[in-house]
Motif scaffolding. Sequence first.
Motif, mmCIF file in Angstrom:
data_model
loop_
_atom_site.group_PDB
_atom_site.id
_atom_site.type_symbol
_atom_site.label_atom_id
_atom_site.label_comp_id
_atom_site.label_asym_id
_atom_site.label_seq_id
_atom_site.Cartn_x
_atom_site.Cartn_y
_atom_site.Cartn_z
ATOM 1 N N TYR A 196 0.835 -1.186 0.000
ATOM 2 C CA TYR A 196 0.000 0.000 0.000
ATOM 3 C C TYR A 196 0.874 1.241 0.000
ATOM 4 O O TYR A 196 1.994 1.231 0.512
ATOM 5 N N TYR B 39 -2.037 5.794 2.107
ATOM 6 C CA TYR B 39 -3.103 4.894 2.539
ATOM 7 C C TYR B 39 -2.775 4.281 3.898
ATOM 8 O O TYR B 39 -3.641 4.159 4.762
ATOM 9 N N ARG C 271 -13.006 0.107 4.103
ATOM 10 C CA ARG C 271 -13.564 -0.489 2.875
ATOM 11 C C ARG C 271 -15.094 -0.517 2.905
ATOM 12 O O ARG C 271 -15.743 -0.200 1.917
ATOM 13 N N ALA D 120 -12.594 11.571 -4.586
ATOM 14 C CA ALA D 120 -11.648 10.531 -5.004
ATOM 15 C C ALA D 120 -10.261 11.122 -5.245
ATOM 16 O O ALA D 120 -9.246 10.505 -4.897
ATOM 17 N N LEU E 204 -4.895 6.655 -3.273
ATOM 18 C CA LEU E 204 -5.347 5.880 -4.428
ATOM 19 C C LEU E 204 -6.156 4.648 -4.038
ATOM 20 O O LEU E 204 -7.209 4.376 -4.605
ATOM 21 N N GLU E 205 -5.706 3.904 -3.037
ATOM 22 C CA GLU E 205 -6.408 2.683 -2.633
ATOM 23 C C GLU E 205 -7.807 3.001 -2.119
ATOM 24 O O GLU E 205 -8.760 2.277 -2.407
ATOM 25 N N ARG F 137 -10.081 4.061 -5.043
ATOM 26 C CA ARG F 137 -10.560 2.902 -5.815
ATOM 27 C C ARG F 137 -11.780 2.268 -5.172
ATOM 28 O O ARG F 137 -12.735 1.906 -5.851
ATOM 29 N N THR G 223 -14.733 4.621 -5.904
ATOM 30 C CA THR G 223 -15.176 4.776 -7.296
ATOM 31 C C THR G 223 -15.528 3.477 -8.003
ATOM 32 O O THR G 223 -16.142 3.517 -9.063
ATOM 33 N N LEU G 224 -15.188 2.345 -7.426
ATOM 34 C CA LEU G 224 -15.578 1.077 -8.050
ATOM 35 C C LEU G 224 -17.055 0.765 -7.844
ATOM 36 O O LEU G 224 -17.591 -0.140 -8.469
#
Length: 147
Positions: free
Chosen positions: A15, A19, A43, A62, A67-68, A71, A74-75
């Motif tokens: 990571y 993060y 999460r 975002a 970045l993690e 994601r 935005t997923l």
Amino acid sequence: MMTDVRVPAEHRQPYSTAYEQMLERVRYEGAYPTRERAEEAVRLVLAGLGRQLTGDERVDLAARLPLEAARVLTLQIPDLHPLTGWAFVKDLAARSGGSLATTRWDTGSVFSVVSAHAGPDLITRILGHLPAGYALLFGRAELTQAA
């Protein structure tokens, strides 16, 4: 370094420092016993928020998250009918199998760290696009118009 346990060991990537720091802040804010428990909360809550946010607010948030975390946010495909703050917590509890009290705690712990990344102006914009009940989850007063 923390890695994603769902990926086979030979394909795991460490990571980012940002993060890792986010997870440590959530661990501290939520008084979680392990970083893994803090990551579960991150999460769960960010995936739920990703199902509620749309438009520029989603993109801007975002861009400000590691970045993690971005994601995870935005997923998710945004729901057609956004949930109120309380319904959001109930939905997360149902998805995780946790109690309402624990899920409310997780939400507040994660949102306090998300607020620090986003800044007050973006959080105000986000709250303006979400149904009632989210301000309290973000640690703000829920202000309403007098009738």
